[in-house]
Design a protein around this motif. Structure first.
Motif, PDB file in Angstrom:
ATOM      1  N   PRO A  79       0.740  -1.106  -0.124  1.00 26.45           N
ATOM      2  CA  PRO A  79      -0.057  -0.052  -0.052  1.00 26.45           C
ATOM      3  C   PRO A  79       0.828   1.193  -0.149  1.00 26.45           C
ATOM      4  CG  PRO A  79      -0.808  -1.501   1.501  1.00 26.45           C
ATOM      5  CD  PRO A  79       0.501  -2.127   1.017  1.00 26.45           C
ATOM      6  N   TYR A  80       0.604   2.122  -0.768  1.00 35.28           N
ATOM      7  CA  TYR A  80       1.182   3.158  -1.116  1.00 35.28           C
ATOM      8  C   TYR A  80       2.893   3.219  -1.352  1.00 35.28           C
ATOM      9  CZ  TYR A  80      -3.101   4.475   0.945  1.00 35.28           C
ATOM     10  OH  TYR A  80      -4.674   4.395   1.240  1.00 35.28           O
ATOM     11  N   GLY A  81       3.269   2.214  -1.801  1.00 36.10           N
ATOM     12  CA  GLY A  81       4.732   1.676  -1.918  1.00 36.10           C
ATOM     13  C   GLY A  81       5.467   1.964  -0.744  1.00 36.10           C
ATOM     14  N   LEU A  82       5.204   1.834   0.431  1.00 38.24           N
ATOM     15  CA  LEU A  82       6.028   1.937   1.645  1.00 38.24           C
ATOM     16  C   LEU A  82       6.785   1.137   2.079  1.00 38.24           C
ATOM     17  CD1 LEU A  82       3.015   3.820   3.886  1.00 38.24           C
ATOM     18  CD2 LEU A  82       4.971   4.823   2.446  1.00 38.24           C
ATOM     19  N   THR A  83       6.551  -0.488   1.640  1.00 41.86           N
ATOM     20  CA  THR A  83       7.534  -1.349   1.842  1.00 41.86           C
ATOM     21  C   THR A  83       8.101  -1.963   0.735  1.00 41.86           C
ATOM     22  OG1 THR A  83       5.793  -2.048   3.612  1.00 41.86           O
ATOM     23  CG2 THR A  83       7.444  -3.649   2.887  1.00 41.86           C
ATOM     24  N   PRO A  84       9.563  -2.069   0.420  1.00 36.39           N
ATOM     25  CA  PRO A  84      10.276  -2.359  -0.722  1.00 36.39           C
ATOM     26  C   PRO A  84       9.487  -3.873  -1.315  1.00 36.39           C
ATOM     27  CG  PRO A  84      11.653  -2.011   1.061  1.00 36.39           C
ATOM     28  CD  PRO A  84      10.120  -1.748   1.532  1.00 36.39           C
ATOM     29  N   ASN A  85       9.562  -5.023  -0.536  1.00 28.79           N
ATOM     30  CA  ASN A  85       9.215  -6.064  -1.068  1.00 28.79           C
ATOM     31  C   ASN A  85       8.375  -6.831  -0.166  1.00 28.79           C
ATOM     32  OD1 ASN A  85       8.958  -8.387  -2.382  1.00 28.79           O
ATOM     33  ND2 ASN A  85      11.058  -9.148  -2.191  1.00 28.79           N
ATOM     34  N   PRO A  86       6.833  -6.418  -0.051  1.00 27.78           N
ATOM     35  CA  PRO A  86       6.143  -7.450   0.893  1.00 27.78           C
ATOM     36  C   PRO A  86       5.891  -8.682   0.719  1.00 27.78           C
ATOM     37  CG  PRO A  86       4.723  -5.900  -0.463  1.00 27.78           C
ATOM     38  CD  PRO A  86       6.178  -5.752  -1.064  1.00 27.78           C
ATOM     39  N   GLY A  87       6.077  -9.204  -0.534  1.00 28.13           N
ATOM     40  CA  GLY A  87       5.572 -10.353  -0.766  1.00 28.13           C
ATOM     41  C   GLY A  87       4.399 -10.638  -1.250  1.00 28.13           C
ATOM     42  N   PRO A  88       3.894 -11.698  -1.690  1.00 26.62           N
ATOM     43  CA  PRO A  88       2.344 -11.565  -2.189  1.00 26.62           C
ATOM     44  C   PRO A  88       1.039 -11.670  -1.175  1.00 26.62           C
ATOM     45  CG  PRO A  88       3.323 -14.054  -2.213  1.00 26.62           C
ATOM     46  CD  PRO A  88       4.416 -12.987  -1.558  1.00 26.62           C
ATOM     47  N   GLY A  89       0.373 -11.076  -1.569  1.00 24.76           N
ATOM     48  CA  GLY A  89      -0.711 -10.781  -0.710  1.00 24.76           C
ATOM     49  C   GLY A  89      -1.939 -10.269  -1.454  1.00 24.76           C
ATOM     50  N   LEU A  90      -2.788  -9.661  -0.568  1.00 23.31           N
ATOM     51  CA  LEU A  90      -4.138  -8.891  -1.155  1.00 23.31           C
ATOM     52  C   LEU A  90      -4.096  -7.654  -0.366  1.00 23.31           C
ATOM     53  CD1 LEU A  90      -7.093 -11.483  -1.213  1.00 23.31           C
ATOM     54  CD2 LEU A  90      -5.208 -10.815  -3.049  1.00 23.31           C
ATOM     55  N   MET A  91      -4.525  -6.449  -0.912  1.00 22.86           N
ATOM     56  CA  MET A  91      -5.014  -5.309  -0.242  1.00 22.86           C
ATOM     57  C   MET A  91      -6.249  -5.172  -0.138  1.00 22.86           C
ATOM     58  SD  MET A  91      -2.081  -2.578  -1.922  1.00 22.86           S
ATOM     59  CE  MET A  91      -1.535  -3.505  -3.496  1.00 22.86           C
ATOM     60  N   LEU A  92      -6.608  -4.786   1.236  1.00 22.73           N
ATOM     61  CA  LEU A  92      -8.027  -4.404   1.671  1.00 22.73           C
ATOM     62  C   LEU A  92      -8.040  -2.961   1.559  1.00 22.73           C
ATOM     63  CD1 LEU A  92     -10.755  -5.086   2.920  1.00 22.73           C
ATOM     64  CD2 LEU A  92      -9.705  -4.643   5.267  1.00 22.73           C
ATOM     65  N   VAL A  93      -9.338  -2.527   0.521  1.00 20.62           N
ATOM     66  CA  VAL A  93      -9.001  -1.103   0.245  1.00 20.62           C
ATOM     67  C   VAL A  93     -10.586  -0.377   0.499  1.00 20.62           C
ATOM     68  CG1 VAL A  93      -8.703   0.641  -1.834  1.00 20.62           C
ATOM     69  CG2 VAL A  93      -7.436  -1.629  -1.741  1.00 20.62           C
ATOM     70  N   LYS A  94     -10.401   0.601   0.886  1.00 18.71           N
ATOM     71  CA  LYS A  94     -11.675   1.604   0.973  1.00 18.71           C
ATOM     72  C   LYS A  94     -11.559   3.019   0.304  1.00 18.71           C
ATOM     73  CE  LYS A  94     -14.467   4.894   3.178  1.00 18.71           C
ATOM     74  NZ  LYS A  94     -14.245   6.317   2.974  1.00 18.71           N
ATOM     75  N   ASP A  95     -12.235   3.043  -0.712  1.00 14.46           N
ATOM     76  CA  ASP A  95     -12.282   4.359  -1.362  1.00 14.46           C
ATOM     77  C   ASP A  95     -13.722   4.303  -2.085  1.00 14.46           C
ATOM     78  OD1 ASP A  95     -12.395   2.835  -3.765  1.00 14.46           O
ATOM     79  OD2 ASP A  95      -9.960   3.214  -4.273  1.00 14.46           O
ATOM     80  N   ASP A  96     -14.123   3.872  -3.162  1.00 15.57           N
ATOM     81  CA  ASP A  96     -15.595   4.000  -3.750  1.00 15.57           C
ATOM     82  C   ASP A  96     -15.924   2.497  -3.603  1.00 15.57           C
ATOM     83  OD1 ASP A  96     -17.758   4.783  -4.840  1.00 15.57           O
ATOM     84  OD2 ASP A  96     -16.847   4.738  -7.084  1.00 15.57           O
ATOM     85  N   GLY A  97     -16.133   2.277  -2.153  1.00 10.48           N
ATOM     86  CA  GLY A  97     -16.793   0.866  -1.761  1.00 10.48           C
ATOM     87  C   GLY A  97     -15.556   0.317  -1.018  1.00 10.48           C
ATOM     88  N   ILE A  98     -15.695  -1.052  -0.627  1.00 12.18           N
ATOM     89  CA  ILE A  98     -15.022  -1.563   0.127  1.00 12.18           C
ATOM     90  C   ILE A  98     -14.414  -3.114  -0.548  1.00 12.18           C
ATOM     91  CG2 ILE A  98     -14.180  -2.776   2.367  1.00 12.18           C
ATOM     92  CD1 ILE A  98     -16.500  -0.939   3.427  1.00 12.18           C
ATOM     93  N   TYR A  99     -13.092  -3.452  -0.911  1.00 11.86           N
ATOM     94  CA  TYR A  99     -12.808  -4.304  -1.647  1.00 11.86           C
ATOM     95  C   TYR A  99     -11.439  -5.007  -1.275  1.00 11.86           C
ATOM     96  CZ  TYR A  99     -10.395  -0.503  -4.417  1.00 11.86           C
ATOM     97  OH  TYR A  99      -9.653   0.652  -4.726  1.00 11.86           O
ATOM     98  N   LEU A 100     -11.076  -6.059  -1.981  1.00 10.91           N
ATOM     99  CA  LEU A 100      -9.843  -6.692  -2.015  1.00 10.91           C
ATOM    100  C   LEU A 100      -9.255  -6.494  -3.333  1.00 10.91           C
ATOM    101  CD1 LEU A 100     -10.742  -9.950   0.045  1.00 10.91           C
ATOM    102  CD2 LEU A 100      -9.292  -7.893   0.988  1.00 10.91           C
ATOM    103  N   MET A 101      -8.030  -6.441  -3.759  1.00 10.51           N
ATOM    104  CA  MET A 101      -7.264  -6.660  -5.080  1.00 10.51           C
ATOM    105  C   MET A 101      -5.836  -7.429  -4.651  1.00 10.51           C
ATOM    106  SD  MET A 101      -6.539  -2.669  -5.906  1.00 10.51           S
ATOM    107  CE  MET A 101      -4.769  -2.314  -5.713  1.00 10.51           C
ATOM    108  N   SER A 102      -5.494  -8.002  -5.584  1.00  7.32           N
ATOM    109  CA  SER A 102      -4.121  -8.561  -5.614  1.00  7.32           C
ATOM    110  C   SER A 102      -2.912  -7.377  -5.598  1.00  7.32           C
ATOM    111  CB  SER A 102      -3.879  -9.231  -6.628  1.00  7.32           C
ATOM    112  OG  SER A 102      -2.606  -9.881  -6.867  1.00  7.32           O
TER     113      SER A 102
END
Length: 148
Positions: A30-53
């Motif tokens: 998220p926001y490019g703050l961690t150089p190599n987080p490994g695989p995962g999903l991001m839980l996002v809230k903006d126009d709705g609430i969703y997951l993305m790779s």
């Protein structure tokens, strides 16, 4: 009032995102703050609430750059929705997770038990996130009344 909400996602849709994240050659945080987080999903809230790779290159969506899986009841509305509908959805999303937009990283290992015929629930309070992986919810039986 304390924030408490439950977000429910379809297991097969989440599994598609996880498969993409695991196979991707690189990953973003998220926001490019961690150089190599490994695989995962991001839980996002903006126009709705969703997951993305978080895999790069992105998994393309039908109408979006990234494919997203919305929490049941927290989908983005179409651009044709009325102002009243959009305000009601905004209020519902804000009541569930607060007013600020965010992206929270969820590592693959936390989601390893998600199955195609199951569901993923994320319970949020003001200071805690819990992940529950389980079978698809069964429809509730209706109570019947019998007149004697």
């Amino acid at each position: 009032m304390a924030l408490k909400s439950k977000l429910v996602f379809d297991g097969s849709a989440v599994l598609e995102l996880l498969t993409h994240a695991k196979a991707a050659p690189t990953h973003t945080s998220p926001y490019g703050l961690t150089p190599n987080p490994g695989p995962g999903l991001m839980l996002v809230k903006d126009d709705g609430i969703y997951l993305m790779s978080n895999g790069e290159p992105h998994l393309p969506g039908t109408d979006t750059v990234n494919k997203v899986v919305y929490a049941h009841g927290y989908e983005a509305l179409p651009t044709t929705a009325s102002v009243e509908e959009r305000m009601a959805r905004y209020d519902k999303v804000r009541d569930a997770v607060g007013g600020d937009d965010f992206a929270e990283f969820l590592p693959v290992k936390s989601l390893a038990r998600v199955s195609a015929d199951g569901r993923l629930e994320i319970e949020l309070t003001a200071d805690k996130m819990s992940i529950i992986i389980g079978p698809r919810a069964k429809p509730q039986a209706r109570a019947s009344t019998k007149q004697l």
